[in-house]
Design an enzyme around this catalytic site. Structure first.
Site, short mmCIF file in Angstrom:
data_model
loop_
_atom_site.label_atom_id
_atom_site.label_comp_id
_atom_site.label_asym_id
_atom_site.label_seq_id
_atom_site.Cartn_x
_atom_site.Cartn_y
_atom_site.Cartn_z
N ILE A 30 0.83 -1.21 0.00
CA ILE A 30 0.00 0.00 0.00
C ILE A 30 0.87 1.27 0.00
O ILE A 30 0.39 2.35 -0.37
CB ILE A 30 -0.95 -0.04 1.22
CG1 ILE A 30 -2.19 0.77 0.98
CG2 ILE A 30 -0.25 0.38 2.50
CD1 ILE A 30 -3.30 0.55 2.02
N HIS A 99 6.22 -11.99 6.19
CA HIS A 99 6.06 -11.61 4.79
C HIS A 99 7.41 -11.28 4.20
O HIS A 99 8.32 -10.83 4.90
CB HIS A 99 5.12 -10.40 4.66
CG HIS A 99 5.46 -9.26 5.57
ND1 HIS A 99 5.11 -9.28 6.90
CD2 HIS A 99 6.11 -8.10 5.36
CE1 HIS A 99 5.52 -8.16 7.47
NE2 HIS A 99 6.15 -7.43 6.56
N HIS A 101 9.15 -8.89 1.36
CA HIS A 101 9.00 -7.75 0.45
C HIS A 101 9.80 -8.06 -0.82
O HIS A 101 10.97 -8.41 -0.73
CB HIS A 101 9.62 -6.48 1.06
CG HIS A 101 8.95 -5.99 2.29
ND1 HIS A 101 8.06 -4.95 2.29
CD2 HIS A 101 9.07 -6.38 3.59
CE1 HIS A 101 7.66 -4.71 3.54
NE2 HIS A 101 8.26 -5.56 4.34
P1 AMP Z 1 6.88 -4.59 7.59
O1 AMP Z 1 7.18 -3.18 8.02
O2 AMP Z 1 8.08 -5.36 7.11
O3 AMP Z 1 6.09 -5.33 8.65
O4 AMP Z 1 5.98 -4.47 6.31
C1 AMP Z 1 4.60 -4.27 6.35
C2 AMP Z 1 4.22 -3.73 5.01
O5 AMP Z 1 2.84 -3.87 4.84
C3 AMP Z 1 4.57 -2.24 4.82
O6 AMP Z 1 5.44 -2.09 3.71
C4 AMP Z 1 3.21 -1.61 4.59
O7 AMP Z 1 3.26 -0.55 3.65
C5 AMP Z 1 2.39 -2.77 4.09
N1 AMP Z 1 0.96 -2.64 4.32
C6 AMP Z 1 0.33 -2.22 5.45
N2 AMP Z 1 -1.00 -2.27 5.29
C7 AMP Z 1 -1.23 -2.74 4.04
C8 AMP Z 1 -2.41 -3.00 3.28
N3 AMP Z 1 -3.65 -2.83 3.78
N4 AMP Z 1 -2.26 -3.47 2.02
C9 AMP Z 1 -1.03 -3.66 1.50
N5 AMP Z 1 0.12 -3.44 2.17
C10 AMP Z 1 0.02 -2.98 3.42
#
Ligand code: AMP
Ligand code: ZN
Length: 113
Positions: A30, A99, A101
Site C-alpha cells: 500500500i 512476509h 518484500h
Molecule cells: P513490515 O514493516 O516489514 O512489517 O511491512 C509491512 C508492510 O505492509 C509495509 O510495507 C506496509 O506498507 C504494508 N501494508 C500495510 N498495510 C497494508 C495493506 N492494507 N495493504 C497492502 N500493504 C500494506
C-alpha cells in the site's frame, strides 16, 4: 484473529492481489518503495521469522520462489532486485504475520537503512 494480513487472505480487507496459490498470497504494498513492491505472505499465520519451525522450511522457500517468479514475469530478474524480511521491532517489522518484500525496478543501495 486481529491480523491485517490474515484479513487480506480471508478477503475481509481488499488488496491488489498479484499472485495466489494454495499456500501463498502476494499483493501490492500500500506504500510502495519501488516501482514494484509486492508483499508475499504465507496463508497460514506465523507471527515472526523467529516462529519458523522445521516443518515451515518449504513454505518459506515458496515465498522466495514466488519472489523470483514475479521478478522474472516483470522483467527485472536479470537487472536485479531486493527481497527483505523484517523481524521484530529493530528489524522494522510492523505487521506481525511473516512476509517477504519484493522490490524491483530501481537500483538499491547497501547497507540497508
Ligand atoms: P513490515 O514493516 O516489514 O512489517 O511491512 C509491512 C508492510 O505492509 C509495509 O510495507 C506496509 O506498507 C504494508 N501494508 C500495510 N498495510 C497494508 C495493506 N492494507 N495493504 C497492502 N500493504 C500494506
Ligand atoms: Zn496473520
Amino acid at each position: 484473529m486481529d491480523c491485517l494480513f490474515c484479513k487480506i487472505i480471508n478477503r475481509e480487507i481488499p488488496a491488489d492481489i498479484v499472485h495466489e496459490d494454495d499456500e501463498v498470497l502476494a499483493f501490492n504494498d500500500i506504500n510502495p518503495q519501488a516501482p514494484t513492491h509486492v508483499v508475499i505472505v504465507p496463508k497460514r499465520h506465523i507471527a515472526t521469522l523467529n516462529d519458523i519451525e522445521e516443518d515451515d522450511l518449504a513454505l518459506v522457500g515458496r515465498l522466495q520462489y514466488t519472489a523470483a517468479r514475479l521478478a522474472k514475469e516483470r522483467g527485472f530478474a536479470d537487472d536485479g532486485y531486493r527481497v527483505v524480511m523484517n523481524c521484530n521491532d529493530q528489524g522494522g517489522q510492523t505487521v506481525y504475520h511473516i512476509h517477504m518484500h519484493l522490490m524491483g525496478g530501481r537500483r538499491f543501495t547497501w547497507p540497508a537503512g
